[in-house]
Every structure is written in C-alpha cells, then in structure tokens.
Design an enzyme around this catalytic site. Sequence first.
Site, PDB file in Angstrom:
ATOM      1  N   SER A   1       0.822  -1.207   0.000  1.00  0.00           N
ATOM      2  CA  SER A   1       0.000   0.000   0.000  1.00  0.00           C
ATOM      3  C   SER A   1       0.857   1.258   0.000  1.00  0.00           C
ATOM      4  O   SER A   1       1.960   1.276   0.545  1.00  0.00           O
ATOM      5  CB  SER A   1      -0.910   0.024   1.229  1.00  0.00           C
ATOM      6  OG  SER A   1      -1.672   1.214   1.214  1.00  0.00           O
TER       7      SER A   1
ATOM      8  N   LYS B   1      -4.479  -6.748   3.199  1.00  0.00           N
ATOM      9  CA  LYS B   1      -4.470  -5.596   2.284  1.00  0.00           C
ATOM     10  C   LYS B   1      -5.895  -5.276   1.797  1.00  0.00           C
ATOM     11  O   LYS B   1      -6.269  -4.102   1.675  1.00  0.00           O
ATOM     12  CB  LYS B   1      -3.553  -5.882   1.076  1.00  0.00           C
ATOM     13  CG  LYS B   1      -3.606  -4.790  -0.002  1.00  0.00           C
ATOM     14  CD  LYS B   1      -3.110  -3.467   0.525  1.00  0.00           C
ATOM     15  CE  LYS B   1      -3.220  -2.238  -0.311  1.00  0.00           C
ATOM     16  NZ  LYS B   1      -3.790  -2.124  -1.574  1.00  0.00           N
TER      17      LYS B   1
ATOM     18  N   HIS C   1      -7.555  -3.458   4.471  1.00  0.00           N
ATOM     19  CA  HIS C   1      -7.017  -2.085   4.454  1.00  0.00           C
ATOM     20  C   HIS C   1      -7.808  -1.253   3.453  1.00  0.00           C
ATOM     21  O   HIS C   1      -8.227  -0.127   3.722  1.00  0.00           O
ATOM     22  CB  HIS C   1      -5.525  -2.130   4.088  1.00  0.00           C
ATOM     23  CG  HIS C   1      -4.948  -0.804   3.678  1.00  0.00           C
ATOM     24  ND1 HIS C   1      -5.182  -0.242   2.434  1.00  0.00           N
ATOM     25  CD2 HIS C   1      -4.164   0.078   4.337  1.00  0.00           C
ATOM     26  CE1 HIS C   1      -4.573   0.929   2.355  1.00  0.00           C
ATOM     27  NE2 HIS C   1      -3.942   1.145   3.497  1.00  0.00           N
ATOM     28  N   ASN C   2      -8.032  -1.829   2.284  1.00  0.00           N
ATOM     29  CA  ASN C   2      -8.742  -1.079   1.241  1.00  0.00           C
ATOM     30  C   ASN C   2     -10.205  -0.857   1.594  1.00  0.00           C
ATOM     31  O   ASN C   2     -10.767   0.185   1.262  1.00  0.00           O
ATOM     32  CB  ASN C   2      -8.613  -1.792  -0.108  1.00  0.00           C
ATOM     33  CG  ASN C   2      -7.250  -1.555  -0.729  1.00  0.00           C
ATOM     34  OD1 ASN C   2      -6.279  -1.295  -0.025  1.00  0.00           O
ATOM     35  ND2 ASN C   2      -7.160  -1.656  -2.033  1.00  0.00           N
TER      36      ASN C   2
ATOM     37  N   GLU D   1     -10.153   1.911   3.796  1.00  0.00           N
ATOM     38  CA  GLU D   1      -9.827   3.070   2.935  1.00  0.00           C
ATOM     39  C   GLU D   1     -11.091   3.596   2.238  1.00  0.00           C
ATOM     40  O   GLU D   1     -11.341   4.810   2.221  1.00  0.00           O
ATOM     41  CB  GLU D   1      -8.784   2.601   1.904  1.00  0.00           C
ATOM     42  CG  GLU D   1      -8.451   3.575   0.792  1.00  0.00           C
ATOM     43  CD  GLU D   1      -7.533   2.924  -0.267  1.00  0.00           C
ATOM     44  OE1 GLU D   1      -6.441   2.469   0.099  1.00  0.00           O
ATOM     45  OE2 GLU D   1      -7.919   2.865  -1.450  1.00  0.00           O
TER      46      GLU D   1
HETATM   47  C1  6PG Z   1      -3.125   1.460  -1.724  1.00  0.00           C
HETATM   48  C2  6PG Z   1      -4.385   1.627  -2.516  1.00  0.00           C
HETATM   49  C3  6PG Z   1      -4.235   1.034  -3.865  1.00  0.00           C
HETATM   50  C4  6PG Z   1      -5.368   1.441  -4.798  1.00  0.00           C
HETATM   51  C5  6PG Z   1      -6.486   0.450  -4.733  1.00  0.00           C
HETATM   52  C6  6PG Z   1      -7.860   1.002  -4.614  1.00  0.00           C
HETATM   53  O1  6PG Z   1      -3.247   0.920  -0.640  1.00  0.00           O
HETATM   54  O2  6PG Z   1      -2.076   1.863  -2.203  1.00  0.00           O
HETATM   55  O3  6PG Z   1      -5.459   0.998  -1.864  1.00  0.00           O
HETATM   56  O4  6PG Z   1      -4.070  -0.332  -3.729  1.00  0.00           O
HETATM   57  O5  6PG Z   1      -5.752   2.711  -4.589  1.00  0.00           O
HETATM   58  O6  6PG Z   1      -6.356  -0.305  -5.894  1.00  0.00           O
HETATM   59  O7  6PG Z   1      -8.330   1.307  -5.860  1.00  0.00           O
HETATM   60  P1  6PG Z   1      -9.835   1.525  -6.248  1.00  0.00           P
HETATM   61  O8  6PG Z   1     -10.289   2.747  -5.520  1.00  0.00           O
HETATM   62  O9  6PG Z   1      -9.742   1.732  -7.717  1.00  0.00           O
HETATM   63  O10 6PG Z   1     -10.608   0.303  -5.901  1.00  0.00           O
END
Ligand code: 6PG
Length: 466
Positions: free
Chosen positions: A130, A184, A187-188, A191
Amino acid sequence: MTLANFGLYGLGTMGTALAHNIAETGFDLHVASYKKEDMDSFVAAAPTFKGDFTGHDSLANMIRDMPAPRAIIFLIPAGQAIDDAIAAAKPHMLPGDVLIDAGNSDFQDTRRRAADLEASGLAYMGMGVSGGEFGARTGPSMMVGGTASVWEAMRPMLEAISAKFEGVPCVDHVGSDGAGHFVKTMHNGIEYADMQLLAESYGLMRRGLGMTTAEIGAEFVRWNDGPMRSYLVEISAEVLQTVDPKTDKPLVDVIVDTAGQKGTGRWTAIEAQKLGVAAGTVEAAVGARVWSAGREAREVGEEIFAPARGAVDLTPAQMEQAALAARIIGHSQGFDLLASASEEFDWHLDLSRCAEIWRAGCIIRSDLLSGIAKAFRNAPPAGLLAYAPEMAATLKDTVPVLRAVVSAAISAGHPVPVMTAALAWFDGMTQARGTADLIQGQRDFFGRHGFARVDGGTGHHGPWAE
Ligand code: 6PG
C-alpha cells in the site's frame, strides 16, 4: 537463508516505482515487462535514478539469466495475468526460488496458488503493498503472507525498502498463504469507508454549511492538526484547495463525480457477508461508489423529485467530531473482519501488528492507528476495538455529535451513508436486548425454525394461531 537476487516483472506505474525503490536502496535488480513500451520507458528513465538494473525481454529469460536462488516479484494486474505469469515462470524455477505477487489479488486466489506451488516444492508469497505510486517509490507499507521461512529470506530487502514509523519498518509477516492479501483487502475496505466519510463531510460542509471548497480545504488542514490527522485528510485538503488552471474554478468542480473502483472495497463487503461480520461502513462506501457511477440515473432522479436540500445548523468542529466517531467505528468493523478471518483461516493475525504496519507508508495511515495498536495489545472487551477503554471514551464524547450531524443531514436531504451506517452499528451494538425476538417469532411462524427462550432451552415453537 537470505535472498539477494531480485527480479521484478511488470513495469506499470507501481512496478516502476517499486523497481526504482529496490534498485536505489542498493539491491541488484533484474526487470522485465509484459508490455514492451513499459520496458522502453523504464530504460529511457534510467539516468534519472541512482540504482542499477539488468533488463530482459521476457519473464522466462529474466529468470533463466538470474543466478539462483531468485525472488521474482510480480506487479501485474490481478486475476488471469497472475496465473499466466506463474505458468510462464514455473518451468524455469528451482527449489529455493520464490514467486511474490505484490498486486491486489483476491486472497482466495493466493491461497490456491500457494497450495499449488508449495505442492511442487516452490515457494509463493502473496504480499499486499500500500501507498500508491509515491509509497512504492519512497517506502510502502507491506503485508506479507506465506511461510515463515520465505518471509525470513525476503525480510532484509523488504525491511530496507519499506516505510518506517519512528524507525520501525512498516512490513511484517502477517500469516500463511492468503493472509497478506486479505489484510491488504481489509485495508482497502477501511480506505473506502474513510474516503467516503471525508467526501460526506465535504458535501455537508459545502451544501449544508455553505462553505467554499477553499474553506473546507482549510478546515481539513485544521483537522490534520488534531485527532483526525491522516494522509487522507491531508490529501483531501490539497485536492480541495487546488484550482483548475484552465477555468480558474476549484479543481473538484471540473472533476466528474463518478468514482471508479477496482474491486477491493467490494471484496471486503463480500468477505464480511461470508464471515458473518457487520461491516456496514464499508458496504455503504461501496454502495455510494456504485450510485456515483449511475450519473445519468441520478440526473433523472433529480429532475423527477427536485428535492430541496436545505442548510444545516452545524459547525465545522461538529463535523470533525462526527467524522472521528465514524472513523473509529469503521476501523472497528475492519479489525473485526480481520479477527474473524484469522480464526476462519487459522492465520493467527496479530491485530496490533496490522495496525502498526499501517502507521506509515499506506493510504489509511493516521494518528488513530497507534491507539488501535495499543487497544489490541490490551485485548478489548468482546474483541471489539470500539469497546476498548480509550476508544470508548472518545466515542462517548463524539457519538452524540455524530447523531446530531446525521439527524441534521438526513432532515435536510443530504446523503451521509457511511456516517449513518456507523451510527446504526453503534446503536445496534449498544442495545443489550434488540428486536430480533420478533424475527425469531416470524421465522418460527412461517417455517418452524424454532427459537430459544429467555427462561431456558432452544428449539421451542409457537404457539401460533392457525
Ligand atoms: C493502496 C491503494 C491502492 C489502490 C487500490 C484502490 O493501498 O495503495 O489501496 O491499492 O488505490 O487499488 O483502488 P480503487 O479505488 O480503484 O478500488
């Protein structure tokens, strides 16, 4: 044994950035790409970075030309491309070599691939990375899945290229097979919820409080000096304060309001459903991206209903408190998912370490994570982050404000799905006796599913009138 021969396959944005990081940190690096134009750009940019590399025209040739044992890092799209690359690499690999998938792969694919390769005596590591392009270039946060021996072999290089939080590398072995990619993905998911939360805060400040984008940007700068401090708040402030050179308007006003998604947020919501964990903040964030994508339908909806969106009587400081409450609840849901998956897949995830390796380099890095690491070290009540004493103390102060913000937003017609989902979770999870007594009654009424009685025993039925 420590690995010292590194090959990187895939020279898109992330691959190039990670290759530069590895080479500049002083490791010998071999590179290849499935796209010739990416390889050409990499070679053309070589004079702009310090490290050394050897280029190859294919994955197979790269592996053949490298001294064994070799670590081959894939930075290619998730899915079939990974299976194709494994198939191309496998005939040239020797025992002791390692294949590393550093993309955003589905953890179930990683489990399958690890099992296949390990059955053939080869090593496979699924590694979440990430930090976007800048993180990959200057120090990402990395979540490693695979066997302990593969981690030990890769550890010196990964620690050297990783982000550091107060000198401590933001990389660790989190568990076997798919654990790195699962962590991960979570994490997303967090996010997504955090990004949507900030977008809701922006929307409400703009349309409900009547603030300009520059004022909201300045407000986010202020947030970044307090408990909401985080990379996402920092970049939101920058985005909002940027002016479009072509029109002189705030840049956000010329950006089309449909958000893309590659899938990891959706995967988080799907895994939450499969594991039976409530992750409403992530689901709400994914849903909001979906309706953002339906731009034409939204335009039709606005025309049909012409809803009045009124002013709200709130202050930016209340918005900050509400966002903090929703952020804590969003993280609580994300960590609850990690805990459930750890049990389901026997990963023995150390939730404190997961929080620690997210403190620098990654997209959700924030001041909150140090408190989260501490909270899990002291085993929070019922395993829930939101119930940990420090988090609970903050929630006692901030949830009433979140309630005021959500009520005002909803009354005035402003959508705040993540804040609403966070509040609903809080209200549901702080009610010792809920309303599922009626659900159980309904289930038994139409399907004789049985219910437990408060005065003892399970499998009771009725009596229901015919
Ligand atoms: C990171 C990000 C990276 C990317 C994702 C999310 O941790 O560096 O999460 O992996 O931004 O692919 O992308 P989307 O918003 O396109 O789903």
